[in-house]
Design an enzyme around this catalytic site. Structure first.
Site: not given
Ligand code: NDP
Length: 274
Positions: A50, A92, A113
């Site tokens: 990322k 995460q 997300d």
């Protein structure tokens, strides 16, 4: 004949280049914060991917690395501070169970997300909102590889909240117009459903879940699975599927890069609204 491979890496690069052009016209770079709790090696490698993508696109990514003894209030207060200063926040996963409720502290507009209940609710209602990256990436991959799902018989294997379930919602939305069947571990006679699919999407997390005998000749097969083995990463689809499918996504290099590209896309969209 061997299936044509759908090159997710190349399509993700196209998307990144489009985003880079958008970012270059912005007054300030989009800001993305990534929160990691603990040292899970897979998480560390996803964050690395990322960070590299953010650098290529021109997004300012900050990595907040917290220890495993972080409390829920500590995580919530970090998210609270970031909510007012960045364009996107991701925590995460996996996250220790006791910290999971802190995820809902992310403002839905910053939830790049696409996991926040408000964004998932908007998806159910067919309204615009932040879409979860892997499902959005799969749909983008289909369109950009010339495989419009409209009117197609799509079978998804796996009903998780981050892949299968939201993917079934996106694909069955008005305007996308696929006919979707969602299978799972309790589906009886999985083969009979898979065999009918024009587009078969497998997100299970177990190698060889789908074999050639389960695939309609010429079908488009999207392999979402990422399974570490002694010989490297493999998907959920067995290697003989490429002899029967018309098109197939490779692992690695299929859905994975598209997930990262969609995260960048959500961050740039959020920044352009702020
Ligand atoms: P989950 O474990 O959350 O869900 C797996 C799903 O598969 C469940 O719905 C389960 O059914 C179903 N399932 C399990 N065994 C079978 C079976 N034998 N037959 C049919 N269905 C079965 O996994 P995720 O959705 O989070 O991830 C799936 C895979 O995709 C993993 O390999 C993961 O690493 C990968 N992944 C890849 C991403 C990428 O960017 N490339 C992103 C996210 C995930 P039930 O609900 O009944 O238990």
């Amino acid at each position: 004949m061997s299936a044509r491979l759908i090159d997710g890496k190349k399509i993700a690069e196209e998307i990144e280049n489009e985003l880079k052009a958008k970012v270059s016209k912005m007054d300030t770079p989009p800001k993305l914060s990534v929160i990691q709790v603990g040292d899970d090696p897979a998480s560390t490698s996803y964050i690395k991917a990322k960070s590299s993508a953010a650098k290529r696109v021109g997004i300012e990514l900050t990595h907040h690395h917290l220890s495993t003894d972080t409390t829920e209030s500590g995580l919530s207060s970090l998210i609270g501070r970031l909510n007012s200063s960045v364009d996107g926040i991701i925590v995460q996963l996996p996250l220790p169970k006791r910290l999971e409720s802190a995820l809902n502290e992310i403002e839905p507009e910053n939830d790049v997300d696409g996991f926040h209940p408000a964004n998932l609710g908007r998806l159910v209602q067919g309204k615009s909102g932040m879409k979860p990256c892997t499902p959005a990436g799969i749909v983008e991959l289909l369109y950009r590889s010339g495989n419009d799902p409209k009117g197609k018989n799509v079978v998804i294997v796996g009903r998780s909240t981050i892949v299968g379930k939201p993917l079934s919602l996106i694909l069955s939305q008005k305007g996308v117009d696929a006919t979707v069947t969602l299978c799972h571990s309790r589906t009886s006679n999985l083969q009979s459903f898979c065999k009918e699919a024009d587009v078969l999407i497998v997100a299970v997390g177990s190698p060889d879940t789908v074999t050639a005998a389960m695939v309609k000749p010429g079908a488009i097969v999207v392999d979402v699975g990422v399974n570490p083995t002694d010989s490297g990463l493999v998907g959920d689809v067995s290697s003989d599927v490429k002899e029967i499918a018309g098109q197939l996504t490779p692992v690695p290099g299929g859905v994975g890069p598209m997930t990262v590209a969609m995260l960048m896309s959500n961050t740039v969209d959020s920044a352009s609204k702020n």
